[in-house]
Scaffold this motif. Structure first.
Motif, short mmCIF file in Angstrom:
data_model
loop_
_atom_site.label_atom_id
_atom_site.label_comp_id
_atom_site.label_asym_id
_atom_site.label_seq_id
_atom_site.Cartn_x
_atom_site.Cartn_y
_atom_site.Cartn_z
N GLU A 108 -23.52 23.28 11.11
CA GLU A 108 -22.92 24.60 10.93
C GLU A 108 -21.43 24.37 10.73
OE1 GLU A 108 -22.08 28.43 13.67
OE2 GLU A 108 -24.20 27.85 13.51
N ILE A 121 -21.25 28.88 7.78
CA ILE A 121 -22.52 28.64 7.10
C ILE A 121 -23.31 27.59 7.86
CG2 ILE A 121 -21.60 29.22 4.81
CD1 ILE A 121 -21.85 26.16 4.17
N GLU A 158 -29.36 24.52 5.84
CA GLU A 158 -30.73 24.70 6.32
C GLU A 158 -31.74 23.72 5.73
OE1 GLU A 158 -31.28 26.65 8.75
OE2 GLU A 158 -29.70 28.16 8.68
N ARG A 190 -30.62 24.98 0.50
CA ARG A 190 -30.62 26.31 1.14
C ARG A 190 -29.59 26.32 2.26
NH1 ARG A 190 -33.88 28.20 5.40
NH2 ARG A 190 -35.16 26.36 5.18
N THR A 245 -27.43 29.19 4.99
CA THR A 245 -27.35 30.55 5.53
C THR A 245 -25.89 30.90 5.70
OG1 THR A 245 -29.47 30.39 6.66
CG2 THR A 245 -27.93 32.04 7.48
N ILE A 268 -23.61 32.88 7.62
CA ILE A 268 -23.64 33.58 8.91
C ILE A 268 -22.65 34.73 8.88
CG2 ILE A 268 -23.27 33.31 11.39
CD1 ILE A 268 -24.16 30.30 10.88
N VAL A 300 -28.78 30.95 -1.05
CA VAL A 300 -27.90 31.41 0.02
C VAL A 300 -28.56 32.61 0.69
CG1 VAL A 300 -25.61 32.33 0.60
CG2 VAL A 300 -25.84 30.64 -1.24
N ASN A 301 -28.89 32.45 1.96
CA ASN A 301 -29.48 33.54 2.73
C ASN A 301 -28.42 34.21 3.58
OD1 ASN A 301 -32.11 32.92 1.82
ND2 ASN A 301 -32.31 31.36 3.38
N THR A 302 -28.53 35.51 3.73
CA THR A 302 -27.67 36.27 4.64
C THR A 302 -28.58 37.15 5.48
OG1 THR A 302 -27.38 38.19 3.19
CG2 THR A 302 -25.84 36.36 2.88
N ALA A 303 -28.00 37.90 6.39
CA ALA A 303 -28.79 38.79 7.23
C ALA A 303 -29.50 39.85 6.41
CB ALA A 303 -27.90 39.45 8.28
N LYS A 362 -30.71 37.58 -0.13
CA LYS A 362 -30.83 36.19 -0.52
C LYS A 362 -30.41 36.09 -1.98
CE LYS A 362 -35.03 34.56 -1.50
NZ LYS A 362 -36.36 33.94 -1.32
#
Length: 147
Positions: A65, A92, A95, A108, A110, A112, A133-136, A139
């Motif tokens: 992270e 970030i 992942e 991948r 995330t 944060i 890129v994933n977010t809450a 994506k």
């Protein structure tokens, strides 16, 4: 059944086997996906419960992270020429990874919190690499298709 009569022969054989095993596990233990290529201000890498200062050349590994403090920035560079730039007050997590032209690169991450900018080489340079890129709340996967 043959009996080893010289203890030194058995000892040399055991030492050689242990040496091969340790070299093999050292290669597998390196799960680097890139490194810090630029840093301005204060940034940290959380790795396995430890906090490291993000400095130019610091390896970035799978499951790290990366966090920047307010007013700081850091760029993570990868073997295929892709990069992720983090602005101030951004975190970030790396992942997952993929093999691209024989190099391990992140596939991948995330986001944060905060803002990032990704640069991914186009497919004319070889095998196409994309970073999800994933977010809450959403994506995104790039690069965008040609229109």
């Amino acid at each position: 059944m043959r009996r080893i009569t010289r203890p030194s022969t058995a000892l040399i054989g055991a030492a050689a086997l242990l040496g091969l095993l340790s070299v093999n596990s050292a290669v597998r233990a390196d799960d680097s996906v890139g490194s810090v290529t630029q840093v301005s201000g204060s940034a940290q890498i959380q790795r396995g419960g430890a906090t490291l200062a993000a400095q130019q050349g610091t390896p970035v590994k799978l499951h790290d992270e990366v966090t920047t403090q307010p007013g700081a920035s850091v760029t993570l560079g990868f073997a295929d020429g892709s990069s992720i730039a983090l602005s101030g007050n951004t975190s970030i997590a790396i992942e997952d990874s993929a093999m691209v032209n024989g190099q391990t690169v992140p596939s991948r991450v995330t986001l944060i919190n905060g803002d990032i900018h990704t640069i991914v080489p186009d497919k004319t340079t070889g095998q196409q690499h994309s970073i999800e890129v994933n977010t809450a709340n959403s994506k995104a996967t790039g690069p965008a298709p040609n229109q």
